[in-house]
Write a protein that holds these residues in place. Structure first.
Motif, PDB file in Angstrom:
ATOM      1  N   HIS A 174       0.685  -1.115   0.249  1.00 26.40           N
ATOM      2  CA  HIS A 174      -0.072  -0.206  -0.024  1.00 26.40           C
ATOM      3  C   HIS A 174       0.750   1.162   0.068  1.00 26.40           C
ATOM      4  N   ARG A 175       1.246   1.825  -1.154  1.00 24.06           N
ATOM      5  CA  ARG A 175       2.074   2.988  -1.336  1.00 24.06           C
ATOM      6  C   ARG A 175       1.504   4.237  -1.219  1.00 24.06           C
ATOM      7  N   GLN A 176       2.132   5.290  -0.444  1.00 29.93           N
ATOM      8  CA  GLN A 176       1.596   6.762  -0.279  1.00 29.93           C
ATOM      9  C   GLN A 176       1.734   7.427  -1.309  1.00 29.93           C
ATOM     10  N   THR A 177       0.573   8.656  -1.910  1.00 29.86           N
ATOM     11  CA  THR A 177       0.853   9.114  -2.812  1.00 29.86           C
ATOM     12  C   THR A 177       0.028  10.774  -2.447  1.00 29.86           C
ATOM     13  N   ASP A 178       0.451  11.183  -3.300  1.00 21.35           N
ATOM     14  CA  ASP A 178      -0.612  12.503  -3.200  1.00 21.35           C
ATOM     15  C   ASP A 178      -1.832  12.469  -3.283  1.00 21.35           C
ATOM     16  N   ASP A 179      -2.914  11.527  -3.816  1.00 19.53           N
ATOM     17  CA  ASP A 179      -4.121  11.373  -4.109  1.00 19.53           C
ATOM     18  C   ASP A 179      -4.207  10.671  -2.278  1.00 19.53           C
ATOM     19  N   VAL A 218      -3.966   6.362  -1.167  1.00 20.32           N
ATOM     20  CA  VAL A 218      -3.423   5.246  -0.640  1.00 20.32           C
ATOM     21  C   VAL A 218      -3.393   4.413  -2.087  1.00 20.32           C
ATOM     22  N   GLU A 219      -2.167   3.390  -2.428  1.00 20.50           N
ATOM     23  CA  GLU A 219      -3.249   2.554  -3.937  1.00 20.50           C
ATOM     24  C   GLU A 219      -2.065   1.426  -3.132  1.00 20.50           C
ATOM     25  N   VAL A 229      -0.097  -1.351  -5.077  1.00 20.99           N
ATOM     26  CA  VAL A 229       1.054  -1.662  -5.595  1.00 20.99           C
ATOM     27  C   VAL A 229       1.407  -2.827  -6.263  1.00 20.99           C
ATOM     28  N   ASP A 275       9.822   4.663  -0.987  1.00 19.98           N
ATOM     29  CA  ASP A 275       8.485   4.855  -0.867  1.00 19.98           C
ATOM     30  C   ASP A 275       7.978   5.015   0.043  1.00 19.98           C
TER      31      ASP A 275
END
Length: 621
Positions: A127-132, A134-135, A137, A146
């Motif tokens: 579960h990778r954190q992004t600006d938008d 958690v996605e 991958v 990451d």
């Protein structure tokens, strides 16, 4: 109920011949009960003949390749029981032959429980954190840097450092430690550990392929596919056992004058334990080692470990803590202690040696700022040369600094257990930094356990000076010490060591050559040594040298159980053959008894998973 039905359907798909044999046996017994033995015999005979013919084809192919096996006995026994019209016995032999695979799968699965648990727990996504937000991958998409979200009770996907303020992790499947481990922000977190009850953030420091857990999984797969010498030895028992069984069956025929006696003897002469017991015991031993924080790369390693007669140890980081404490700074050439420590620590940050990390840590704890480094080069096992803040600095062993200066460097007075890191600054002696690396608390007891296990000869190999080496050796009771050694000299010392086999225990990084030179090497992998180090036969995942002794004890017990199971199977089969020789054991009863022998021998082999060695070593398990 649903799970039982699912398991039954899976078993039927994997072992259709076993299912068919059970149906044929049930139908035959039903015909017998209803007064139609002829019909039952035709069904049972046709099925047994078909399976026997198919097995015979495979047997002939093996014989043409020069491979003998116990299929000869099985095929002969099926043919003999059919010839004397003992059709039910023939079906039971078929079940014994075809059910061996199912029995082996069950026993091996039980033995590999700790190993396969690691494989089954391997995560597939992160579960990778992004600006938008958690996605999710694929694990292979994770890169160092990451930020990953690890939810409660999830397996940590890659190695990293904790980005949350605190977290609790279960590392029992990796290190054997049963208690949860608390981590605070910035501390390392092992991939494969299980997060506690609260979600945490993790800063990835490796890719999935380079993570410790992935390398452990690769080791597990390699270990599960290995075959130990004692397992191949069990295969070789097949030839004399086959000859003996056929000869004894022939003797029974000759004495009684009846072919039925020949069939009665052969029915109890199909010992599946010869093919199954030893592999199951070795898988159990490797599983048990994994549970105790030691990944053993294969059954052959366990077999060698069980015969160890000499144990060699690296000193720094193996017999000692590997985290020396700075006790004194002795500057020369007009330098002050603060300046000397700043120069040394700035250069040592580019070294992989355990002493270097201690110097850098000491400087940080004392509030010493590191200086800019223009260039740095490590000379393996000797020291570091660097240009620090415009000054040429050499740090390392006395011999190394002497060579760099072109003049002899004086050896300072040291107390027992202390060691000196020598320094040259701008082609002048810069002084020494004195550290002390204390022995591990468990080191002395570990050496005693190895001696009790048969490794009567213990030696310590180190590149450190004589005074330091002898001080540590005296404290631990090691009588043979080799000091001031270069890597090649360590290799030569291990190759010349006797009696053999020789065990070498080291840190898995600097000691890679000597680990490979030993009959079996154990790498202490808890401090940065990759778990998949090709130089070692086993890797200790927890920072505890006593696990090396535990691995030896487990290996000895495993080999004992494997050989015991092989001979138990042979002895029980021979005993049944002797009884059958007298004519008091009908074929059907003999076939059923042989099945019980198989089960008893396999259960004995499974003792390698959790049984206890006798005597003083028992309490250590």
């Amino acid at each position: 109920m649903e799970r039982v039905l699912s398991a039954a359907l899976t078993g039927a798909r994997r072992y259709p011949v076993v299912l068919a044999g059970l149906l044929v046996l049930a139908i035959s017994l039903l015909f017998e009960a209803t007064g139609e033995p002829t019909a039952g015999g035709l069904v049972a005979g046709a099925f047994a003949a078909a399976v026997g013919a198919w097995t015979a084809i495979g047997m002939v192919r093996d014989l043409l390749r020069g491979q003998w096996g116990l299929d000869i006995l099985a095929v002969t026994a099926i043919g003999a029981t059919l010839a004397v019209r003992e059709y039910i016995a023939a079906v039971i032999i078929v079940l014994m032959l075809t059910g061996g695979g199912a029995l082996e799968d069950f026993a091996a699965g039980r033995a590999k429980r700790e190993l396969t648990a690691l494989l089954e727990r391997a995560p597939r996504v992160a579960h990778r954190q992004t600006d938008d937000g958690v996605e999710d991958v694929p694990l292979d998409a994770v890169r160092p840097g990451d930020v990953l979200l690890v939810r409660p009770s999830e397996v940590v996907p890659v190695d990293g450092t904790l980005a949350s303020s605190a977290g609790v992790f279960d590392e029992s499947s990796l290190t054997g430690e049963s208690l949860p481990v608390e981590r605070t922000e910035g501390e390392p977190v092992l991939s494969g550990s299980v997060n506690g009850t609260g979600a945490v953030l993790l800063l990835a420091t490796t890719t999935a392929a380079d993570s410790q857990f992935s390398q452990i999984v690769a080791l597990v797969q390699q270990a599960a596919e290995s075959r130990a010498p004692v397992v191949r030895l069990a295969d070789r028992y097949a030839v004399p056992f086959t000859v003996f069984s056929l000869a004894l069956a022939g003797l029974g025929w000759w004495i009684s004058g009846s072919a039925v006696r020949f069939a009665e003897v052969l029915v109890v002469a199909t010992p599946c334990p010869l093919l199954i017991a030893a592999p199951v015991a070795f898988l159990g031993g490797m599983s048990r080692s994994a549970k105790n924080g030691v990944i053993v790369k294969g059954g052959a390693v366990l077999e060698i470990l069980s015969r160890i007669r000499t144990a060699a140890f690296d000193k720094t980081g193996t017999l000692t803590q590997g985290r020396p404490e700075l006790v004194e700074i002795r500057p020369e050439s007009g330098l002050d202690p603060h300046e000397l420590l700043a120069l040394v620590a700035s250069a040592e940050q580019y070294s992989s040696h355990a002493l270097a990390a201690s110097v850098v840590e000491a400087a940080t704890n004392r509030g010493v700022d590191l200086l800019p480094v223009e260039s740095a080069e490590e000379v393996a096992t000797n020291g570091v040369s660097a240009v620090v803040d415009g000054r040429k600095v050499h740090v390392g062993k006395r011999s190394y600094v002497t060579d760099m200066l072109g003049a002899e460097v004086a050896e300072p007075p040291l107390r027992p257990g202390e060691l000196a890191v020598y320094v040259a600054v701008d082609s002048e002696p810069g002084g020494v930094v004195v550290l002390r690396d204390a022995p591990r608390a468990e080191a002395k007891a570990t050496l005693a356990r190895l001696k009790r296990a048969g490794a009567a000869h213990v030696l310590m190999l180190t590149g450190d000076a004589e005074a330091t080496a002898r001080s540590i050796a005296a404290e631990l009771g090691v009588t043979e010490v080799r000091f001031g050694l270069l890597p090649l000299e360590k290799v030569e010392a291990v190759r010349a060591a006797a009696p053999r086999p020789v065990l070498m225990v080291g840190d898995g990084v600097n000691d890679a050559p000597v680990l490979a030179a030993a009959d079996v090497g154990i790498a202490m992998g808890a401090r940065g040594a990759t778990a998949a180090s090709e130089s070692a036969g086993a890797v200790v995942l927890v920072d505890d040298i006593s696990r090396a002794a535990k691995a030896v004890e487990i290996s000895q017990y495993t080999v004992k159980i494997a050989l015991q199971s092989i001979w138990l199977g042979i002895a029980l089969s021979v005993g049944l053959m002797v009884v059958a020789l007298t004519g008091v054991l009908p074929p059907v009863a003999g076939a059923l008894l042989q099945e019980l022998v198989d089960v008893a021998t396999i259960l004995n082999a499974l003792r390698a998973i959790g049984g206890r060695p006798h005597g003083r070593l028992a309490r250590d398990f």
